[in-house]
Design an enzyme around this catalytic site. Structure first.
Site, PDB file in Angstrom:
ATOM      1  N   GLU A 191      36.912  67.132  54.235  1.00 57.44           N
ATOM      2  CA  GLU A 191      35.831  68.063  54.577  1.00 57.44           C
ATOM      3  C   GLU A 191      36.376  69.135  55.493  1.00 57.44           C
ATOM      4  O   GLU A 191      37.102  68.836  56.449  1.00 57.44           O
ATOM      5  CB  GLU A 191      34.702  67.364  55.362  1.00 57.44           C
ATOM      6  CG  GLU A 191      33.749  66.559  54.547  1.00 57.44           C
ATOM      7  CD  GLU A 191      32.622  65.981  55.405  1.00 57.44           C
ATOM      8  OE1 GLU A 191      32.159  66.656  56.338  1.00 57.44           O
ATOM      9  OE2 GLU A 191      32.230  64.834  55.125  1.00 57.44           O
TER      10      GLU A 191
ATOM     11  N   GLU B  25      32.818  59.179  58.773  1.00 59.59           N
ATOM     12  CA  GLU B  25      32.795  59.549  60.199  1.00 59.59           C
ATOM     13  C   GLU B  25      31.955  58.597  61.058  1.00 59.59           C
ATOM     14  O   GLU B  25      30.944  58.998  61.655  1.00 59.59           O
ATOM     15  CB  GLU B  25      32.239  60.966  60.344  1.00 59.59           C
ATOM     16  CG  GLU B  25      33.011  62.009  59.584  1.00 59.59           C
ATOM     17  CD  GLU B  25      32.388  63.390  59.675  1.00 59.59           C
ATOM     18  OE1 GLU B  25      31.329  63.534  60.296  1.00 59.59           O
ATOM     19  OE2 GLU B  25      32.969  64.331  59.129  1.00 59.59           O
TER      20      GLU B  25
HETATM   21  C1  BGC Z   1      29.409  65.388  57.859  1.00 53.81           C
HETATM   22  C2  BGC Z   1      28.440  66.121  56.956  1.00 53.81           C
HETATM   23  C3  BGC Z   1      27.885  67.342  57.659  1.00 53.81           C
HETATM   24  C4  BGC Z   1      29.040  68.240  58.028  1.00 53.81           C
HETATM   25  C5  BGC Z   1      28.642  69.538  58.708  1.00 53.81           C
HETATM   26  C6  BGC Z   1      30.345  66.311  58.593  1.00 53.81           C
HETATM   27  O1  BGC Z   1      30.664  65.808  59.829  1.00 53.81           O
HETATM   28  O2  BGC Z   1      30.109  64.423  57.123  1.00 53.81           O
HETATM   29  O3  BGC Z   1      27.451  65.240  56.555  1.00 53.81           O
HETATM   30  O4  BGC Z   1      26.971  68.030  56.877  1.00 53.81           O
HETATM   31  O5  BGC Z   1      29.854  67.552  58.926  1.00 53.81           O
HETATM   32  O6  BGC Z   1      28.031  69.274  59.915  1.00 53.81           O
END
Ligand code: BGC
Length: 410
Positions: A322, A171
Site C-alpha cells: 500500500e 496493519e
Molecule cells: C489501511 C487502509 C486505509 C489506508 C489510508 C491503510 O493504513 O490499510 O485501510 O484506507 O491506510 O488511510
C-alpha cells in the site's frame, strides 16, 4: 535543461492496486457498521460540527455487486495483481454458523480475477469483526485466536487454490492503537493499556497459528501480514533526547510486531504513508510539511527509501502492498507515485529485494474514522450512482504498469 530519465523495474516486478472488503463492498454488518450508527459516535461527530451521515459506510462502492467492473479496471490498468479482502462477518455472521453462499460469492470474485489473469493477494482480516466476536471481548479475548483460526482454515480450504499471497492481518497495530489507546476506532477504549497488551499478544498468536495452518494445507503458500511502517527521524540529530525518542518510536511502532513474528513470514508486506520528525515535547512531532495531502499527511517520498534499506535486515523479499494519498483534485498524485517509485528503484539498485508496488487505492473508498471525505482512488466513485470515473493519473499509472518503468525528469 531538464532531462528525461527512464527507470526500468526488474522483470518480474509486480504492479497492483489494493482494496479492502469493508471499505468497498457495501452492505456489511460488523463491529464498524454498528459503531458508525451508535449514539455515542453520532454525538462525538456532531460536537465537532460534522454530519454523521458522512461517516456511514453503507453501500460503500457497491463492489459486492460490481466486482466484475472493478476487476476490469484493475486489468485495464495493466496491473498483474489485485489485493482484496474477505469479510469475516459475511462468512460467519453468527458464531460457528458459516454462510456458504458468501463463500460462493468470493469464489466467483476470485474466479473472475483469475480469468483476467490477475495474481491475488488476499487479506483475511482488515480490522473489522463479526458482532458476536466483539460481544465476547473481541481481540482482547484469547478465544478469538481459535475463532480466527477456524475462519481462516475454512477460507484456505475453500478458496486457497486462487490465492497467490496471503495477508493474515492488515496493519495490526493500527486498530490496536486506535481501538484501545486513542478511542478513534471501535471498541472505542481510551488508554486501556491492559486490553491493548492482551490484544497485541493475541494478534501475534493468531498470525502464527494461521501461518502454520496455511502451510500445512498449502506447503508452498506465501504468507505474511501487512505492516504500516512510519519513517521516523529526530528533528535535531545532535540532540540525544530526540534521537532516543525517534529510536523508541521506530522500535515500538515499526519493529516490535515484526520481530515477534519474523520466523513465521515468507515476505514482508509493507504499507507506507507517514513520516515524523520527532521532537522531545508533545505532540512529539514537528514536520516541515512542504507538501501535504488533502488530509494533511506530509508527502515524504524519501522515507520509503530509508525504510526499505532498514527492512533489508529481515532478509526477506519485500512487497510494497500500500502507498497512496488523498487527493480529490489529482494535483499531486502523479508526482507522488513517481517520486515514491524513484526511491523504490534506488533501493532495488542498492540490493534491496523489493518485489511489488500496490497503489492504495483503486477506488474512492470509505476511509474509516475519516468517513467519505478523503479521496484515495485512482477512480472517482459517485456516491449515488456508484459510477467509476478515471482520474487523470490513471493514464500514467497504466503506462507505468504496462511498461514496467517510470519516466522522471531531473
Ligand atoms: C489501511 C487502509 C486505509 C489506508 C489510508 C491503510 O493504513 O490499510 O485501510 O484506507 O491506510 O488511510
Amino acid at each position: 535543461m531538464k532531462q528525461e530519465k527512464i527507470l526500468k523495474f526488474p522483470k518480474d516486478f509486480l504492479w497492483g492496486v489494493s482494496t479492502s472488503a469493508y471499505q468497498i463492498e457495501g452492505g456489511i454488518r460488523n463491529d464498524w457498521s454498528e459503531w458508525e450508527k451508535s449514539e455515542i459516535r453520532s454525538k462525538k461527530l456532531k460536537v465537532k460540527g460534522k454530519n454523521p451521515n458522512d461517516f456511514i459506510c453503507g453501500r460503500a462502492c457497491d463492489s459486492y455487486n460490481r466486482y466484475e467492473e472493478d476487476l476490469d479496471l484493475v486489468k485495464d490498468l495493466g496491473c498483474g495483481a489485485y489485493r482484496m479482502g474477505i469479510e469475516w462477518a459475511r462468512i460467519e455472521p453468527e458464531e460457528g454458523k458459516f454462510n456458504m453462499e458468501e463463500i460462493e460469492h468470493y469464489r466467483q470474485v476470485l474466479q473472475e480475477a483469475k480469468r483476467r489473469d490477475l495474481k491475488i493477494v488476499l487479506t483475511l482480516w482488515h480490522w473489522t469483526n463479526p458482532t458476536w466476536l466483539v460481544n465476547q471481548g473481541g481481540w482482547a479475548n484469547k478465544k478469538t485466536i481459535d475463532y480466527y483460526l477456524r475462519y481462516a482454515e475454512l477460507i484456505v480450504q475453500e478458496l486457497g487454490e486462487y490465492v497467490d499471497f496471503w495477508i493474515t492481518l492488515n496493519e495490526p497495530m493500527v486498530p490496536l492503537a486506535n481501538g484501545y489507546l486513542t478511542g478513534k476506532f471501535p471498541p472505542n477504549k481510551k488508554l486501556n493499556i491492559f486490553q491493548a497488551i492482551k490484544t497485541f499478544t493475541n494478534l501475534i498468536q493468531a498470525h502464527k497459528k494461521v501461518y502454520d495452518s496455511i502451510h500445512k494445507t498449502l506447503p508452498k503458500a506465501q504468507v505474511s501480514i501487512t505492516k504500516i511502517i512510519n519513517s521516523f527521524e529526530p528533528a535535531r540529530k545532535w540532540f540525544l533526547v530526540e534521537t532516543f525518542f525517534s529510536w523508541l518510536a521506530n522500535y515500538c511502532a515499526n519493529d516490535l510486531f515484526l520481530q515477534r513474528i519474523k520466523s513465521k513470514i515468507d515476505f514482508i508486506g509493507f504499507d507506507y504513508y507517514f513520516h515524523s520528525r520527532v521532537i522531545w515535547y508533545p505532540p512529539f512531532k514537528k514536520n516541515i510539511n512542504k507538501k501535504v495531502t488533502d488530509i494533511g499527511w506530509e508527502i515524504y517520498p524519501e522515507g520509503i527509501y530509508q525504510i526499505l534499506k532498514n527492512l533489508n535486515k529481515y532478509n526477506k523479499p519485500i512487497y510494497v502492498m500500500e502507498n497512496g494519498l488523498a487527493d480529490a483534485e489529482d494535483k499531486e498524485r502523479l508526482d507522488f507515485i513517481a517520486n515514491h517509485l524513484k526511491y523504490i528503484h534506488q533501493a532495488i539498485k542498492e540490493g534491496v529485494d523489493v518485489k511489488s508496488y500496490f497503489y492504495w487505492s483503486l477506488l474512492d473508498n470509505f476511509e474509516w474514522a475519516e468517513g467519505w471525505a478523503p479521496k484515495f482512488g485512482l477512480y472517482e466513485v459517485d456516491r449515488k450512482s456508484f459510477k467509476r470515473t478515471p482520474r487523470p493519473s490513471v493514464k500514467v499509472y497504466k503506462d507505468i504498469c504496462k511498461n514496467n518503468r517510470i519516466k522522471i525528469t531531473n
